[in-house]
Design a protein around this motif. Structure first.
Motif, short mmCIF file in Angstrom:
data_model
loop_
_atom_site.label_atom_id
_atom_site.label_comp_id
_atom_site.label_asym_id
_atom_site.label_seq_id
_atom_site.Cartn_x
_atom_site.Cartn_y
_atom_site.Cartn_z
N LEU A 256 0.83 -1.20 0.00
CA LEU A 256 0.00 0.00 0.00
C LEU A 256 0.87 1.25 0.00
O LEU A 256 0.56 2.23 -0.69
CB LEU A 256 -0.93 0.00 1.22
N PHE A 257 1.96 1.23 0.77
CA PHE A 257 2.88 2.37 0.75
C PHE A 257 3.52 2.52 -0.63
O PHE A 257 3.71 3.64 -1.12
CB PHE A 257 3.97 2.18 1.81
N GLY A 258 3.86 1.39 -1.27
CA GLY A 258 4.43 1.45 -2.62
C GLY A 258 3.46 2.04 -3.62
O GLY A 258 3.83 2.86 -4.47
N LEU A 259 2.19 1.65 -3.53
CA LEU A 259 1.17 2.20 -4.42
C LEU A 259 0.99 3.69 -4.18
O LEU A 259 0.80 4.47 -5.13
CB LEU A 259 -0.16 1.47 -4.20
N SER A 260 1.01 4.10 -2.92
CA SER A 260 0.86 5.52 -2.61
C SER A 260 2.02 6.33 -3.18
O SER A 260 1.82 7.43 -3.70
CB SER A 260 0.78 5.70 -1.09
N LEU A 261 3.24 5.80 -3.09
CA LEU A 261 4.40 6.46 -3.65
C LEU A 261 4.25 6.65 -5.16
O LEU A 261 4.46 7.74 -5.71
CB LEU A 261 5.66 5.64 -3.34
N LEU A 262 3.86 5.58 -5.84
CA LEU A 262 3.69 5.63 -7.29
C LEU A 262 2.56 6.57 -7.69
O LEU A 262 2.68 7.36 -8.64
CB LEU A 262 3.44 4.22 -7.80
N LEU A 263 1.45 6.49 -6.94
CA LEU A 263 0.30 7.32 -7.26
C LEU A 263 0.61 8.80 -7.09
O LEU A 263 0.20 9.64 -7.91
CB LEU A 263 -0.87 6.93 -6.37
N GLY A 264 1.36 9.16 -6.03
CA GLY A 264 1.70 10.56 -5.82
C GLY A 264 2.50 11.12 -6.98
O GLY A 264 2.24 12.23 -7.45
N GLY A 265 3.48 10.35 -7.46
CA GLY A 265 4.28 10.82 -8.60
C GLY A 265 3.44 11.04 -9.84
O GLY A 265 3.56 12.07 -10.51
N GLY A 266 2.56 10.10 -10.14
CA GLY A 266 1.74 10.22 -11.34
C GLY A 266 0.72 11.33 -11.24
O GLY A 266 0.52 12.10 -12.17
N MET A 267 0.05 11.44 -10.09
CA MET A 267 -1.02 12.42 -9.93
C MET A 267 -0.49 13.85 -10.04
O MET A 267 -1.05 14.68 -10.76
CB MET A 267 -1.71 12.21 -8.58
N PHE A 268 0.62 14.15 -9.35
CA PHE A 268 1.15 15.51 -9.39
C PHE A 268 1.77 15.81 -10.76
O PHE A 268 1.75 16.96 -11.21
CB PHE A 268 2.17 15.72 -8.28
N ALA A 269 2.33 14.79 -11.42
CA ALA A 269 2.88 15.01 -12.75
C ALA A 269 1.79 15.43 -13.73
O ALA A 269 2.00 16.27 -14.61
CB ALA A 269 3.59 13.76 -13.25
N VAL A 270 0.61 14.85 -13.59
CA VAL A 270 -0.51 15.21 -14.46
C VAL A 270 -1.07 16.58 -14.08
O VAL A 270 -1.29 17.44 -14.93
CB VAL A 270 -1.61 14.14 -14.40
N MET A 271 -1.27 16.82 -12.78
CA MET A 271 -1.94 18.04 -12.35
C MET A 271 -1.08 19.28 -12.54
O MET A 271 -1.59 20.39 -12.66
CB MET A 271 -2.37 17.91 -10.88
N TYR A 272 0.25 19.12 -12.56
CA TYR A 272 1.13 20.28 -12.75
C TYR A 272 1.46 20.53 -14.21
O TYR A 272 1.62 21.68 -14.63
CB TYR A 272 2.43 20.11 -11.95
N TYR A 273 1.57 19.46 -15.01
CA TYR A 273 2.07 19.65 -16.37
C TYR A 273 0.97 19.62 -17.44
O TYR A 273 1.21 20.06 -18.55
CB TYR A 273 3.18 18.63 -16.67
N ALA A 274 -0.21 19.11 -17.12
CA ALA A 274 -1.32 19.25 -18.07
C ALA A 274 -1.68 20.72 -18.27
O ALA A 274 -1.83 21.17 -19.41
CB ALA A 274 -2.53 18.44 -17.60
N PRO A 275 -1.82 21.55 -17.19
CA PRO A 275 -2.08 22.98 -17.43
C PRO A 275 -0.97 23.66 -18.21
O PRO A 275 -1.23 24.57 -19.01
CB PRO A 275 -2.19 23.55 -16.00
N LEU A 276 0.28 23.25 -18.00
CA LEU A 276 1.39 23.84 -18.75
C LEU A 276 1.26 23.52 -20.24
O LEU A 276 1.51 24.39 -21.10
CB LEU A 276 2.72 23.32 -18.22
N MET A 277 0.83 22.30 -20.55
CA MET A 277 0.63 21.94 -21.96
C MET A 277 -0.54 22.72 -22.56
O MET A 277 -0.45 23.21 -23.69
CB MET A 277 0.38 20.44 -22.10
N PHE A 278 -1.61 22.86 -21.81
CA PHE A 278 -2.78 23.57 -22.32
C PHE A 278 -2.47 25.04 -22.58
O PHE A 278 -2.92 25.60 -23.58
CB PHE A 278 -3.95 23.45 -21.34
N GLN A 279 -1.71 25.67 -21.67
CA GLN A 279 -1.44 27.10 -21.82
C GLN A 279 -0.21 27.37 -22.69
O GLN A 279 -0.27 28.13 -23.64
CB GLN A 279 -1.24 27.74 -20.44
N GLY A 280 0.92 26.74 -22.36
CA GLY A 280 2.14 26.99 -23.12
C GLY A 280 2.16 26.31 -24.47
O GLY A 280 2.68 26.86 -25.44
#
Length: 504
Positions: A256-280
């Motif tokens: 469960l800790f391993g899944l949480s680690l992986l999920l955090g990386g993926g979730m923030f990568a999408v939430m931070y860089y999808a807006p950058l792609m849409f705007q930039g």
């Protein structure tokens, strides 16, 4: 519970509005090299404070730390809004992360303190889900609206009234509860080693592609290894370890800790860089980008509510983790091929699918950990599941930032033009600031060069870099299915956990 809802509303609102505003912040304050640090500075200080205050909450009760954290988070939000350059903003975000880590460590653990019975706790968590969902629903759109019409500083000032409301509710109504028995001494040595380990790792990841001196990189690497070795040695010998190593090898908790680690990386990568792609990359306004991100965060709430209705009714609730990963992987992979010609309705649908997946993942990880952990370590276990997600977010955001920047610069360097114009284009900030882009086109036109074509090619380079980063996120999500297979069966039907608490 209303007080806790306001606390979560404040933290979640901050996370959702900042991502949409960040491209505009960079355009005004300059310093694209610190773009990822606005997110990672918050995550770094959060992940250090979460286990510390999770343990303190177990021993001394959670209410004093919730109140302190609300005040600290609110003051730091005001400092973020007053920042005059990117360095000041990063430092203010780091302070805000301390408050956010305290809130995460204590708020979620308050619920099983008050409602030890599993079925009852799941019913009450709908309120927390609704608060989180409200912030998710309005966050991206609110962030885009405030950025476009009032200025990006208001995405931080919006925390002030919510912080005051949450402070009043928690002060007035949250019961003071603590575990029976004598409070043990806090493992400050372990906290210092954790801070050294994570800080050194973060700097190493951030500075490695910037061609910093070799001796500095070697020192950071050695510091990370030494801190890791010291942490493992100390925590095995400490009578009251901040990081119980037996949890990391626990048959039920470790995957469960391993899944949480992986999920955090993926979730923030999408939430931070999808807006950058849409705007930039696509040239959309902050408000338009916020509207496209909104379905992702809204459907996190819908997925969580749906999960609350079915998780106690399915025979193997851990299968919901696999379904959530597949849905999230589909969204990340789809973001790897969308372009400026893709219909906004289709993009919104793709983001909604990912939100449903996260809605099946986020609450279940917390529920399964609280169900599997020993009662005396409930706060630490809850803090660790949040910490691992933050560590994943910290490392994921930094690694994706390094990858996107390197790939973008390589794409710009491949353009056939003079070095003086390439120097302008190497900083993606030019794609986010209309004034800078207009100035560039004016100068290139005077020199007989088609500046608009160069900007268009640079946008394509940015989109290509973010596309590849999202495909990597999708691959990691699919890899997470191997961890799901290692999660033992968790029984959620009519399980009651006894607790001993003192009401002060």
């Amino acid at each position: 519970m209303l007080g806790l809802c306001f606390v979560l509303l404040m933290v979640a609102l901050d996370q959702t509005v900042v991502g949409t505003a960040m491209p505009t912040v960079v355009a005004e304050l300059h310093g694209f090299d610190l773009y990822a640090w606005v997110g990672t500075a918050y995550l770094l200080t959060s992940v250090i404070t979460v286990p510390i205050f999770g343990k303190l909450g177990d021993d001394h009760g959670r209410k004093p730390f919730v109140l302190t954290a609300i005040i600290l988070f609110t003051v730091a939000s005001m400092l973020c809004g007053l920042a005059q350059n990117m360095l000041e903003l990063v430092l203010a975000r780091a302070l805000q992360g301390v408050g956010g880590g305290m809130l995460v460590a204590t708020t979620f653990a308050c619920v099983p303190d008050m409602f030890p019975e599993t079925a009852q706790r799941l019913r009450w968590q709908v309120m927390l889900t609704a608060a989180f969902g409200l912030a998710n629903a309005v966050g991206p759109t609110l962030g885009g609206f405030l950025t476009e019409y009032l200025g990006w500083r208001w995405v931080f000032f919006v925390n002030l009234p919510v912080g005051l409301a949450s402070l009043w509710f928690v002060w007035s109504y949250l019961p003071a509860m603590r575990r029976a028995g004598t409070a043990s001494k806090l493992d400050w040595q372990g906290g210092l080693l954790i801070a050294t380990l994570l800080g050194s790792m973060q700097l190493l990841v951030e500075w490695l592609p910037l061609h910093k001196p070799l001796w500095l990189m070697a020192c950071l690497g050695l510091s990370s290894l030494a801190a890791l070795a010291g942490l493992l040695w100390w925590e095995r010998r400490c009578s009251n370890p901040l990081l119980p190593l037996d949890m990391l090898s626990h048959r039920s908790l470790a995957p469960l800790f391993g899944l949480s680690l992986l999920l955090g990386g993926g979730m923030f990568a999408v939430m931070y860089y999808a807006p950058l792609m849409f705007q930039g990359g696509f040239g959309l306004s902050p408000n338009q980008a916020g509207l496209l991100v909104t379905p992702l965060v809204v459907c996190i709430t819908l997925g969580s509510i749906l999960n609350g209705r079915i998780v106690t009714r399915v025979r193997r609730p851990t299968l919901l983790l696999g379904l959530g990963l597949l849905l999230f992987a589909f969204t990340a992979g789809s973001l790897g091929w969308v372009n400026d010609a893709t219909g906004h309705g289709l993009v919104a649908m793709l983001m909604a699918v990912g939100g449903l997946g996260l809605g099946l993942l986020l609450p279940n990880l917390t529920i399964f950990v609280q169900q599997s952990a020993p009662r005396e370590q409930l706060g630490v276990a809850t803090a660790m599941i949040q910490s691992t997600r933050m560590i994943g977010g910290m490392l994921g955001t930094a690694l994706v930032g390094v990858f996107v920047t390197h790939r973008y610069v390589a794409g710009v360097n491949a353009l056939s033009t003079e070095p003086q114009w390439l120097a302008w284009l190497r900083d993606p900030q030019i794609l986010l600031s209309p004034d800078t882009a207009a100035r560039f086109e004016q100068l290139t036109t005077a020199a007989g060069i088609n500046g608009g074509a160069l900007l268009g090619a640079s946008r394509l380079a940015l989109v290509d870099a973010i596309h590849l980063s999202q495909w990597l996120v999708a691959a990691l999500a699919v890899f997470g299915l191997l961890l799901v297979r290692r999660v033992p069966h968790v029984e959620l039907r009519d399980v009651k956990t006894k607790t001993a608490v003192i009401h002060d």
